[in-house]
Design a protein around this motif. Sequence first.
Motif, mmCIF file in Angstrom:
data_model
loop_
_atom_site.group_PDB
_atom_site.id
_atom_site.type_symbol
_atom_site.label_atom_id
_atom_site.label_comp_id
_atom_site.label_asym_id
_atom_site.label_seq_id
_atom_site.Cartn_x
_atom_site.Cartn_y
_atom_site.Cartn_z
ATOM 1 N N UNK B 195 13.298 -12.587 13.746
ATOM 2 C CA UNK B 195 13.988 -11.335 13.432
ATOM 3 C C UNK B 195 14.233 -11.219 11.929
ATOM 4 N N UNK B 196 14.640 -12.330 11.310
ATOM 5 C CA UNK B 196 14.903 -12.298 9.867
ATOM 6 C C UNK B 196 13.630 -11.953 9.102
ATOM 7 N N UNK B 197 12.505 -12.579 9.520
ATOM 8 C CA UNK B 197 11.241 -12.316 8.815
ATOM 9 C C UNK B 197 10.835 -10.853 8.985
ATOM 10 N N UNK B 198 10.990 -10.332 10.220
ATOM 11 C CA UNK B 198 10.650 -8.926 10.456
ATOM 12 C C UNK B 198 11.533 -8.026 9.596
ATOM 13 N N UNK B 199 12.808 -8.399 9.506
ATOM 14 C CA UNK B 199 13.755 -7.614 8.710
ATOM 15 C C UNK B 199 13.371 -7.631 7.231
ATOM 16 N N UNK B 200 13.028 -8.808 6.731
ATOM 17 C CA UNK B 200 12.587 -8.898 5.337
ATOM 18 C C UNK B 200 11.355 -8.028 5.135
ATOM 19 N N UNK B 201 10.454 -8.079 6.124
ATOM 20 C CA UNK B 201 9.254 -7.253 6.063
ATOM 21 C C UNK B 201 9.593 -5.773 5.980
ATOM 22 N N UNK B 202 10.563 -5.337 6.779
ATOM 23 C CA UNK B 202 10.994 -3.935 6.751
ATOM 24 C C UNK B 202 11.548 -3.555 5.386
ATOM 25 N N UNK B 203 12.356 -4.463 4.819
ATOM 26 C CA UNK B 203 12.974 -4.162 3.531
ATOM 27 C C UNK B 203 11.919 -4.088 2.432
ATOM 28 N N UNK B 204 10.945 -5.003 2.505
ATOM 29 C CA UNK B 204 9.927 -5.033 1.453
ATOM 30 C C UNK B 204 8.861 -3.963 1.645
ATOM 31 N N UNK B 205 8.652 -3.580 2.914
ATOM 32 C CA UNK B 205 7.592 -2.606 3.190
ATOM 33 C C UNK B 205 8.137 -1.448 4.018
ATOM 34 N N UNK B 206 9.007 -0.633 3.413
ATOM 35 C CA UNK B 206 9.631 0.440 4.187
ATOM 36 C C UNK B 206 8.623 1.457 4.724
#
Lengths: 253, 236
Positions: B195-206
């Motif tokens: 979940x954290x990795x997916x979240x980081x992905x969302x933040x970096x790649x909106x």
Amino acid sequence: MELFLSALRWIFDPDHWQSGSISPLPIQDRFLEHLRYTGTSMAIAAVIALPLGFFIGHYGRGRQFVITFTGAMRALPTLGLLYFLLMVFGYWLSFDTAPLVGSTIAFVILAIPSMLAGAYSGLESVDRQTIDAARASGMTEWQILVRVEIPLALPLIVGGVRAAALQVIATVTIASYAGLGGLGRIITSGIGLNDYDRILGGALLVTALALVVDGLFALVQRVTATPGLSEHRPAAPRRTISRSPRPRTPKIA
Amino acid sequence: MKWTRENLDLIRELTFNHVQLSILPIVLSFVIALPLGWLANRNRVLRSVVITVGSLLYTIPSLPLFVILPLIIGTRVLDATNLVVALTIYGVAIMARSAADALASVDKTTIDASTAVGYSSTARFLRVELPLAGPVLLAGIRVVSVSTIALVSVGVIIGSQNLGYLFQNGKQRGILEEVIVGILISLLLALIFDLVIVLIGRLLMPWNQSDRGGPSKRIAVPGAESQLLAPSPGDT
């Protein structure tokens, strides 16, 4: 380097292949055990996973299930699963059958996801037009599956079996820790005796077995690939349709 | 639940160690694999070298690798470094392939266009190729994360203190609860990391949010007309 040479000397020492030596020797007995455990659990896993994968791949239903299931299974710690099953079966079964049954079930559980994913994604990789053409020419669904989809998907199906085999070989090694036979037994006894040649020798034997099995499956994958379908080889990256360095049409000359 | 209640401190400490032992290999394998993926994408010879070496390393079973490694890198057998290095090797083996695929997934016309508007090759890599390769890189790092967390526990055999201790100790003392707790926490950690990795992905790649759940869904029962609707095979 010296340590490796001395480990190799340990492996090739004829005394260690002498039948009737003290357990865990001779080496060939552990070797055969390792292969037997791997083979048995792979066969059981194949009977369960391949038909299911074919079903899902053919009808395209349950795709999300496969993805979620394989993902979740990857998160399962092998050692924990193994010990859990050994203990649960230890309550029910006798002292000598429990390790065998418990660990075989663990191996089967670990082999299923890769096989399922291979069978499913193999069938999914088959060109829709090809399947439509088969259907149009009057093939039944069963014929489409057996004569069109599975042959075309074979390299990916074998790829799934290959990944599962490696997973099982690695886990059998760990299972030696829990009292099962196999090559891991040599490493375990080496640790107990503080005998580095033995530890390293056992480790090298397992590694060699894994590499050889992997190589054999790689060969099978190559042989089973349908001629002219080279871009469907599993090595091809997933989204290169628009930017493949090679032309997509098969070479004529 | 009795065992759990009495051993909360132990569980907390082992979980903490487990997390520590997992984070380092995940981060390291990403950092090491990215340049390798870039190299692999330069030419075909390098690509096959990177992928072949990667898959060979990945083939080595974990226990033998844990045992062999100290002899190669010269650490002590019970050193935690062995585990971190071994897990990083596995991580790189998965991730290098993934990075090569990710960079190859970037549309060639986009790369040409960015060259045409004046990006230097470094700027193009950092500001065009890398962001566009992001989703596939993310998928790769998720696989690395999950398998690393599961593998850490095997390290208990070479004396590492992590959740694997609960498996070994539970088995030796016949406490099934201890083994189950270990499995559950390990699964939970894998889920949280994911979940954290997916979240980081969302933040970096909106811009990538609409892409969730895969780019295409296969039409259930293939018929002649579905070919018009279905995206090209291999695109899933």
